[in-house]
Design an enzyme around this catalytic site. Structure first.
Site, PDB file in Angstrom:
ATOM      1  CG  ASP A  80       1.773  -0.242  -6.872  1.00  0.00           C
ATOM      2  OD1 ASP A  80       2.560  -0.539  -7.788  1.00  0.00           O
ATOM      3  OD2 ASP A  80       1.561   0.928  -6.506  1.00  0.00           O
ATOM      4  CB  CYS A 103       5.572   2.408 -11.541  1.00  0.00           C
ATOM      5  SG  CYS A 103       6.591   2.292 -10.061  1.00  0.00           S
ATOM      6  CE  LYS A 123      -1.256   1.517  -8.405  1.00  0.00           C
ATOM      7  NZ  LYS A 123      -0.050   2.284  -7.993  1.00  0.00           N
ATOM      8  CB  ALA A 182      -0.946  -0.002   1.208  1.00  0.00           C
TER       9      ALA A 182
END
Length: 430
Positions: A308, A361, A244, A239
């Site tokens: 993520d 990313c 997000k 997180a």
């Protein structure tokens, strides 16, 4: 400070960054602390010069025939800012703290230097050791993708639909001239100024009241593609500061529950204030215990686990241009190992019939498609969800054009869709 003195300051800071391998933000902060006579506009202008130079460090050095800080800055003034020779020569006088006058070789290079004969990694401004990886990821577009990652990024915002709709947010920020995002239905985009400066959003009432959050459109798209709906049980496994998590909470309309955790508890610290400002009420933050996530009591219960993953950040070079020159092969190897471990943890938390969404990313295949391929080979019951189906289900059918040619999921990049570089994929657990 006069414009010439600002150039000298930027050259000094670029030297420090190169010699000490320091993050640009730290070097700029230290310079500002030791040069208190420099005003806020001076510091902003110098920072913009430094970051622009780092964006095109490799190609600028080639143009000027030298990799010195001075040469890189001069090359950036020409290639990125388009300043003509006379304008630059007028700044380099050697007087009043300005840089020394241009010599004959610099004048010749500035006027007529080209990238003819330069290898792809120089023309694309990415590290030489990543040339093969960029070629594998982008094929003939590797140089163009690298160049797009070297440009300045706009400021992207996500409208917090727990408080306002996009029309109200647009009215609240009208003085900053925002435009609707290309894909994300709750996204806004603000162009940066010619000097590269972004608006001071932290002082904007719309931000203070939680109407908007700063979030790249690619990151917003990743949350939208997750398919999170009201009433679900969701785990945001990496997180961080909660970007997000907030987007997922808005999609879920504050209904159901989100568990937010991260292996690095320090990264979680901003999430508490962000949750309060955004009016989010369905998030439980789980701080890690040492270097272990506190998830033993909630394994196998989630409809959706969102990962993520920590990565090299190659997709964020528009915002962090110094990071690409500090990145080393060992960092990629460490990230790959961490990604495999996190995916194994995530899989244990998904209930049968649930979904695992994996995003980075990064633009590298090693951190995206290759990691998923390895996971699927080890767990044959995992079913990759077709990228076009993901896009349609999220109400974003145009994104189907960005399906990865290398494996499951979608690939986003500045060149193709104007976002940061992202890999996003979904797996369904049988």
């Amino acid at each position: 400070m006069n414009p010439g003195a600002r150039l000298s300051a930027a050259i000094e800071i670029l030297d420090v960054i190169e010699m000490q391998r320091r993050p640009a933000a730290e070097a700029l902060k230290d310079w500002g602390t030791s040069h208190r006579y420099a005003g806020s506009k001076d510091r902003a202008a110098i920072g913009s010069l430094v970051y622009d130079s780092l964006r095109v460090k490799s190609s600028a050095a080639w143009l000027m025939g030298s990799d010195s800080a001075r040469a890189v800055l001069l090359g950036a003034l020409r290639s990125l800012r388009g300043q003509d020779l006379d304008a630059v020569a007028a700044l380099c006088t050697g007087e009043g703290y300005a840089p020394a006058p241009l010599d004959d070789a610099e004048r010749e290079r500035y006027a007529a230097g080209t990238l003819d004969g330069a290898p792809d990694h120089v023309r694309g401004d990415y590290p030489e050791w990543l040339a093969e990886a960029f070629g594998a990821a982008f094929g003939p577009d590797a140089v163009a993708e690298g160049q797009a990652l070297a440009r300045r990024a706009p400021v992207d915002l996500r409208v917090n639909t727990l408080k306002v709709d996009r029309d109200k947010a647009l009215r609240s920020l009208a003085h900053l001239h925002p435009e609707p995002a290309a894909y994300a239905p709750t996204g806004l985009r603000i162009a940066v100024g010619e000097d590269g400066r972004a608006p001071a959003l932290a002082a904007e009432p719309a931000y203070v009241k939680g109407f908007v959050e700063v979030q790249d459109e690619g990151s917003q798209i990743a949350a939208l593609l997750s398919g999170a709906t009201p009433g679900q049980q969701v785990l945001d496994l990496c997180a961080g500061s909660g970007g997000k998590t907030l987007a997922l909470a808005a999609l879920m309309e504050n209904k159901g529950q989100i568990f937010a955790t991260d292996l690095d508890g320090r990264r979680l610290m901003p999430i508490y204030d962000r949750l309060a400002r955004a009016g989010v009420r369905n998030v439980q933050v789980r701080a890690p215990k040492g270097r272990q996530t506190a998830l033993d009591d909630i394994q196998g219960r989630f409809d959706l686990v969102f990962v993520d993953a920590p990565c090299t950040g190659t997709g964020t070079w528009r915002r962090n241009p110094d990071a690409k020159w500090r990145l080393r092969p060992g960092a990629l190897e460490e990230r790959i190992k961490a990604q495999d471990e996190i995916l194994a943890t995530a899989l244990a938390c998904v209930k049968p019939g649930g979904r695992l969404v994996y995003a980075t990313c990064s633009v590298l295949r090693e951190e995206n498609e290759d990691r998923l391929r390895r996971l699927i080979e080890a767990h044959p019951g995992l079913l990759p969800v077709d990228a076009a189906h993901m896009a349609r289900e999220a109400g974003l059918p145009d994104l189907a054009a960005h399906a990865s040619p290398h494996g499951p999921g979608l690939r986003l990049s500045p060149l193709r869709c104007g976002t940061d570089g992202f890999g996003i994929a979904m797996l369904r657990v049988q």
